[in-house]
Design a protein around this motif. Structure first.
Motif, short mmCIF file in Angstrom:
data_model
loop_
_atom_site.label_atom_id
_atom_site.label_comp_id
_atom_site.label_asym_id
_atom_site.label_seq_id
_atom_site.Cartn_x
_atom_site.Cartn_y
_atom_site.Cartn_z
N ALA A 1 14.69 7.71 -8.72
CA ALA A 1 14.25 7.06 -9.97
C ALA A 1 12.81 7.47 -10.27
N GLY A 2 12.06 7.72 -9.19
CA GLY A 2 10.66 8.15 -9.35
C GLY A 2 10.53 9.55 -9.91
N SER B 1 6.53 0.97 -5.47
CA SER B 1 6.96 2.36 -5.31
C SER B 1 5.81 3.35 -5.50
N ARG B 2 4.80 2.94 -6.28
CA ARG B 2 3.68 3.86 -6.47
C ARG B 2 2.52 3.54 -5.54
N GLY C 1 16.26 -4.35 -3.40
CA GLY C 1 14.88 -3.95 -3.65
C GLY C 1 14.02 -3.79 -2.41
N SER C 2 14.55 -4.07 -1.24
CA SER C 2 13.73 -3.95 -0.02
C SER C 2 14.04 -2.61 0.66
N TYR C 3 13.69 -1.55 -0.06
CA TYR C 3 14.17 -0.20 0.25
C TYR C 3 13.10 0.71 0.85
N PHE C 4 12.05 0.12 1.43
CA PHE C 4 10.87 0.94 1.73
C PHE C 4 10.80 1.56 3.11
N GLU D 1 5.26 8.23 -3.49
CA GLU D 1 4.25 7.54 -4.29
C GLU D 1 3.67 8.45 -5.36
N ALA D 2 3.45 9.71 -5.02
CA ALA D 2 2.89 10.65 -6.00
C ALA D 2 3.86 10.84 -7.18
N PHE D 3 5.14 10.97 -6.88
CA PHE D 3 6.12 11.09 -7.97
C PHE D 3 6.13 9.82 -8.82
N TRP D 4 6.07 8.68 -8.13
CA TRP D 4 6.12 7.41 -8.87
C TRP D 4 4.87 7.22 -9.76
#
Ligand SMILES: [Zn+2]
Length: 525
Positions: free
Chosen positions: A298-299, A334-335, A366-369, A377-380
């Protein structure tokens, strides 16, 4: 964290709580006249010394000397006296600061009053994307926790977009009757409960069944094209609003535009509609049901949207009357995962059930980290830049932007999420006046309540926030004040008034802290 008042504004504000002095003068004068009418006025004025009782609706409430942000995007103005009768704003009186100083200002009488000199008043915030939740990760979480956080940060209305519908309908009624200290609720019930309607006939029946339950609207997730038109058409016939969490699916923002969706939630469906090949360039092992993979990819979605096509999609949404509630806050982890994990509010305000839910675990939405990387993070971050621009363009093209938090997921705590959302609207490039308009007048319009809610205006419902600071300078004034902040304590909501009922916001937040600390002791045992 401390609020700032522009020096030029400061000079125009009454510095001292002057409101009580001229009233005493007026009282003496009234008694001096000693006519019955004058005495009546005198008694009113004398009673006006009383502060409101927390949680009790007075007959007639005055908010004195406030700087008012109306909610419709017009500039702040004051000082003003706002008079609330029952649950409606009855009167707003502009005051001459010089007349206040020399005691000649005409102040309308009231039973109780809030001294708002030096404070700002805005309409009660509307959270367009909330979920009433009484448990997280299999652990009970009291509703009071959510309600007090929401009210404590100035949220007086919540559009519930899927919860346990019968329970939330009861809550809506109890809140309206003043039986529970909570925001007012609009219930948008999940359309696709089991068995999921299989065709247009069943889809229309489902909409009518939900209408018969007394809901205010529908919440859709990803939809197939053959039932999409019938659902939106039937909802229109039944007078129901429709909020849709688009998925990467057969329908996208162009379908929403063609059929007049009320509000597009989040953002999926917008860039998708602008991808030249019609589908994102997924790796061959992509599985949509794998949340880690889904959010990672998604990012990389906004970058695939063709900029020119994107403008056409936004224009179509505007033309189709589709409002956009981007819920920027709910993807922020996500970012910047570290920011999300270490928010200063957690120590005092994070309920252990919610804390448990936030821990990386594929069974919690949503707890996908697990294994989240700097590359993700850069893409997001790039994703956000394009997304911010699209939301901004959408409004400039005439679109209606709303504000919702979707808290209870992905490191967002109720109330804090909505204020963070306002900050992100500012980061997207909107002036704070606009960000506040998104959360008040715009949200009211999306709810179809533009004649009742979202503005500080006579005749409107008395949903108001009295702030210890200037939200146009610093949106953080809505957060609880922090004694540990380098700049010193400041800000915070002084009073939240919902349906004419005043709540001492800092008392609510103190009660939340007590509730959390008790719950932590309980779960430590
Ligand atoms: Zn949601």
């Amino acid at each position: 964290m401390a609020f700032t008042v522009f020096p030029d504004r400061l000079s125009r504000l009454p510095h001292h709580p002057v409101a009580s002095r001229p009233r005493r003068a007026a009282l003496t004068m009234a008694i001096g006249l000693s006519t019955l009418a004058a005495l009546t006025v005198g008694v009113d004025l004398l009673e006006a010394q009383a502060a409101p009782t927390h949680g009790v609706r007075p007959r007639r409430l005055a908010i004195r000397g406030a700087i008012v942000v109306e909610g419709n995007g017009t500039p702040a103005e004051g000082p003003k006296d706002i008079i609330v009768e029952g649950n409606r704003i009855a009167q707003i009186v502009s005051l001459d600061p010089a007349a206040i100083r020399n005691g000649t200002a005409q102040r309308p009488p009231a039973d109780v009053e809030i001294d708002a000199s030096g404070k700002y008043v805005v309409p009660g915030l509307i959270n367009l994307h909330g979920h009433v939740q009484d448990s997280r990760a299999g652990q009970a979480q009291p509703l009071d926790y959510q309600f007090k956080l929401w009210l404590g940060m100035g949220i007086t209305t919540v559009r519930d977009v899927s919860s346990e519908t019968p329970k939330t309908l009861q809550l809506r009624a109890r809140s309206l009757a003043g039986e529970v200290h909570a925001p007012r609720f609009y219930v948008y019930a999940r359309y696709a409960y089991m068995p999921v309607p299989r065709n247009a006939v069943e889809a229309r029946q489902r909409v009518r069944d939900l209408k018969a339950q007394g809901v205010d609207g529908l919440k859709l997730f990803g939809m197939d094209r053959d039932v999409y038109g019938p659902v939106l058409d039937e909802a229109k016939k039944q007078g129901l609003g429709v909020a849709q969490h688009m998925a990467v699916d057969e329908t996208n923002a162009l379908d929403a535009a063609a059929h007049g969706l009320t509000s597009l939630e989040h953002w999926y469906g917008v860039p998708d509609a602008a991808i030249p090949d019609g589908v994102q360039n997924f790796p061959s092992n992509f599985n949509y049901a794998d949340e880690g993979m889904r959010f990672r990819l998604a990012g990389r979605l906004w970058r695939e949207a063709d900029p020119e096509r994107l403008q056409e999609v936004l224009k179509a949404m505007v033309k189709g009357g589709v409002a956009w509630n981007p819920t920027l806050d709910i993807y922020e982890a996500s970012r910047d995962l570290q920011r999300a994990e270490t928010q200063p509010w957690y120590a005092d305000y994070l309920h252990p059930a919610l804390e448990k839910f936030f821990r990386p675990d594929p069974s919690n939405h949503g707890s996908y980290f697990a294994n989240w990387s700097s590359t993700d993070e850069a893409f997001w971050k790039e994703n956000y830049r394009i997304w911010f621009g699209a939301v901004r363009d959408f409004e400039r093209l005439g679109g209606v932007v709303g504000v919702g938090e979707d808290a209870g997921f992905i490191y967002q705590v109720y109330g804090f999420g909505l204020i963070r959302e306002l900050e992100l609207h500012q980061e997207a490039g909107f002036p704070t006046l606009k960000a506040l308009q998104h959360a008040t007048a715009n949200n009211a319009r999306i709810l179809g309540q533009q004649e009742n809610l979202g503005r500080v205006r006579p005749g409107y419902l008395a949903d108001l926030v009295v702030l210890n600071g200037n939200p146009l300078e610093d949106l953080k004034v809505f957060y609880p004040p922090r004694a540990d902040a380098a700049a010193g304590p400041g800000g915070g909501v002084a009073w939240t008034i919902k349906d004419g009922i005043p709540y001492d916001a800092q008392r609510l937040l103190r009660e939340v802290r007590e509730l959390v600390s008790t719950a932590k002791r309980g779960s430590a045992r």
